[in-house]
Enzyme design. Sequence first.
Site, PDB file in Angstrom:
ATOM      1  N   LYS A 286     -25.488   8.802  55.733  1.00 42.96           N
ATOM      2  CA  LYS A 286     -24.126   9.342  55.716  1.00 42.96           C
ATOM      3  C   LYS A 286     -23.161   8.237  56.129  1.00 42.96           C
ATOM      4  O   LYS A 286     -23.308   7.653  57.197  1.00 42.96           O
ATOM      5  CB  LYS A 286     -24.025  10.533  56.673  1.00 42.96           C
ATOM      6  CG  LYS A 286     -22.611  11.078  56.858  1.00 42.96           C
ATOM      7  CD  LYS A 286     -22.568  12.149  57.950  1.00 42.96           C
ATOM      8  CE  LYS A 286     -21.135  12.496  58.328  1.00 42.96           C
ATOM      9  NZ  LYS A 286     -21.069  13.436  59.473  1.00 42.96           N
TER      10      LYS A 286
ATOM     11  N   ASP B  42     -13.803  10.132  60.122  1.00 43.46           N
ATOM     12  CA  ASP B  42     -13.800  11.584  59.935  1.00 43.46           C
ATOM     13  C   ASP B  42     -12.742  12.213  60.826  1.00 43.46           C
ATOM     14  O   ASP B  42     -12.974  12.447  62.012  1.00 43.46           O
ATOM     15  CB  ASP B  42     -15.185  12.161  60.249  1.00 43.46           C
ATOM     16  CG  ASP B  42     -15.207  13.680  60.117  1.00 43.46           C
ATOM     17  OD1 ASP B  42     -14.325  14.225  59.419  1.00 43.46           O
ATOM     18  OD2 ASP B  42     -16.103  14.312  60.707  1.00 43.46           O
TER      19      ASP B  42
ATOM     20  N   LYS C  78      -9.708  17.495  63.776  1.00 43.08           N
ATOM     21  CA  LYS C  78     -10.324  17.399  65.100  1.00 43.08           C
ATOM     22  C   LYS C  78      -9.252  17.235  66.179  1.00 43.08           C
ATOM     23  O   LYS C  78      -8.131  16.815  65.889  1.00 43.08           O
ATOM     24  CB  LYS C  78     -11.258  16.185  65.153  1.00 43.08           C
ATOM     25  CG  LYS C  78     -12.474  16.256  64.255  1.00 43.08           C
ATOM     26  CD  LYS C  78     -13.261  14.958  64.340  1.00 43.08           C
ATOM     27  CE  LYS C  78     -14.482  14.997  63.427  1.00 43.08           C
ATOM     28  NZ  LYS C  78     -15.536  15.881  63.953  1.00 43.08           N
TER      29      LYS C  78
ATOM     30  N   ASP D 166     -18.891   7.800  62.435  1.00 42.07           N
ATOM     31  CA  ASP D 166     -19.493   8.801  61.561  1.00 42.07           C
ATOM     32  C   ASP D 166     -20.182   8.165  60.356  1.00 42.07           C
ATOM     33  O   ASP D 166     -20.720   8.869  59.514  1.00 42.07           O
ATOM     34  CB  ASP D 166     -18.436   9.808  61.097  1.00 42.07           C
ATOM     35  CG  ASP D 166     -18.995  11.208  60.925  1.00 42.07           C
ATOM     36  OD1 ASP D 166     -20.083  11.483  61.471  1.00 42.07           O
ATOM     37  OD2 ASP D 166     -18.353  12.030  60.248  1.00 42.07           O
TER      38      ASP D 166
ATOM     39  N   ASP E 207     -14.416  20.172  58.414  1.00 43.69           N
ATOM     40  CA  ASP E 207     -15.023  19.225  59.352  1.00 43.69           C
ATOM     41  C   ASP E 207     -16.549  19.270  59.302  1.00 43.69           C
ATOM     42  O   ASP E 207     -17.216  18.518  60.000  1.00 43.69           O
ATOM     43  CB  ASP E 207     -14.522  19.491  60.776  1.00 43.69           C
ATOM     44  CG  ASP E 207     -14.851  18.350  61.730  1.00 43.69           C
ATOM     45  OD1 ASP E 207     -15.039  17.215  61.238  1.00 43.69           O
ATOM     46  OD2 ASP E 207     -14.923  18.581  62.945  1.00 43.69           O
TER      47      ASP E 207
ATOM     48  N   GLU F 190     -18.276  18.202  56.793  1.00 44.18           N
ATOM     49  CA  GLU F 190     -18.174  17.488  55.515  1.00 44.18           C
ATOM     50  C   GLU F 190     -19.398  16.645  55.188  1.00 44.18           C
ATOM     51  O   GLU F 190     -19.683  16.381  54.025  1.00 44.18           O
ATOM     52  CB  GLU F 190     -16.927  16.602  55.513  1.00 44.18           C
ATOM     53  CG  GLU F 190     -17.059  15.235  56.154  1.00 44.18           C
ATOM     54  CD  GLU F 190     -17.420  15.286  57.642  1.00 44.18           C
ATOM     55  OE1 GLU F 190     -18.165  14.399  58.090  1.00 44.18           O
ATOM     56  OE2 GLU F 190     -16.978  16.208  58.351  1.00 44.18           O
TER      57      GLU F 190
ATOM     58  N   ARG G 239     -22.576  17.204  55.253  1.00 42.72           N
ATOM     59  CA  ARG G 239     -23.563  17.899  54.410  1.00 42.72           C
ATOM     60  C   ARG G 239     -23.082  18.023  52.966  1.00 42.72           C
ATOM     61  O   ARG G 239     -23.895  18.074  52.042  1.00 42.72           O
ATOM     62  CB  ARG G 239     -23.887  19.262  55.014  1.00 42.72           C
ATOM     63  CG  ARG G 239     -22.735  20.235  55.061  1.00 42.72           C
ATOM     64  CD  ARG G 239     -22.925  21.348  56.071  1.00 42.72           C
ATOM     65  NE  ARG G 239     -22.765  20.867  57.440  1.00 42.72           N
ATOM     66  CZ  ARG G 239     -22.933  21.636  58.517  1.00 42.72           C
ATOM     67  NH1 ARG G 239     -23.269  22.912  58.377  1.00 42.72           N
ATOM     68  NH2 ARG G 239     -22.776  21.131  59.720  1.00 42.72           N
TER      69      ARG G 239
END
Length: 503
Positions: free
Chosen positions: A270, A275, A282, A293, A352, A354, A356
């Site tokens: 990933k 993010d 967030k 991230d 959030d 995201e 996956r």
Amino acid sequence: MEFSVKSGSPEKQRSACIVVGVFEPRRLSPIAEQLDKISDGYISALLRRGELEGKPGQTLLLHHVPNVLSERILLIGCGKERELDERQYKQVIQKTINTLNDTGSMEAVCFLTELHVKGRNNYWKVRQAVETAKETLYSSDQLKTNKSEPRRPLRKMVFNVPTRRELTSGERAIQHGLAIAAGIKAAKDLGNMPPNICNAAYLASQARQLADSYSKNVITRVIGEQQMKELGMHSYLAVGQGSQNESLMSVIEYKGNASEDARPIVLVGKGLTFDSGGISIKPSEGMDEMKYDMCGAAAVYGVMRMVAELQLPINVIGVLAGCENMPGGRAYRPGDVLTTMSGQTVEVLNTDAEGRLVLCDVLTYVERFEPEAVIDVATLTGACVIALGHHITGLMANHNPLAHELIAASEQSGDRAWRLPLGDEYQEQLESNFADMANIGGRPGGAITAGCFLSRFTRKYNWAHLDIAGTAWRSGKAKGATGRPVALLAQFLLNRAGFNGEE
């Protein structure tokens, strides 16, 4: 820093420093006893006067010890002999490196590999010493104008092995340790880069440079948004559509086995280079850490570098799923329904969640490689941090033998993982009234439901998922990327290649 191995007695060493261990209470290790005998009891006399107890972390630097050729002897406290385990051994090595570096010992002969660590051989002790030394000396100063270095830094470390027969094993341990350490450093360097520099294009440039460095058997292809659209990767694309930076998927192919039957192991990382949470934004506190991230992609890059450096006789493919999740007029929204590359539809309940949505399309894409196994690495859920803290990586899998291999590799390397369940009862939490599934399953078992979501896209191959949300970076004063789980995956691939370190 240069590493080597030799086999010899301490009295014959002509070096800037000899390093030996002392146990509690004031018990000399076998090599330290030899030095004490040579020096007519000089060392034991100091210990009797209370100069060193042998507690973990204690050090005593001796100069011009009688009848010893080396200039200095460094005594390192190792704690109680029976309690010396893998973790404490690494701490002893770390203390050794820091002390040598701080006291101007530019070279040293280290006899700490004589210490008995239950269930561990000399290969393990030498390799872990190399990895720990490189880890200890790491600093993230690429963007600093004033780089602080010791006046006389440690340049050379020689590890002693008990017999000449173990020199080959020791040399291999150094070779493996240096390659793994370089992979960890590469992952840390990428992870620590700020998001205004490290975007998906930067990840792609690093992937291309890797192919240039190892052009013999490494090829890199970069897939842009137009190609993703043609492939039907609408879920991946949705996550990045609020950003000014293009989403790019970098595919690094390493071919170490020319046999037509040799199927590749695929690693998927990933790579959310920042993010913000998107529309489901967030909190501002700690948001700077969302540059981490992309540590899954950074780890995969580091592992691919290690594989290429060691020229392992296996085939490995690394995918860096680069993307940025930002709010904006073009950003995807809660309530959107996305059609994934697999054809399955997903209702977005939280932008959030995201990672996956990016991974599901990549996991479908890699079917074309007919993989032996697929392992994805992702800073996926805060729920995994709640479950396992910051010490152990979460592991889920649809194939028990693969899960067992990864757990064994985690124990071998000290980069530990713990398996979580993937029961059908958790799948029910992903039900949606408007699509095949929702992208979140509520707070209970959040790490597991995220794994369940990914499992719906991995039915055609053996798959494992590593949730590194708690282990990929540290906060606070020691803030920075950890490089995990490069060591775990490196050990897994070494085992697959037949180098399990048990010679």
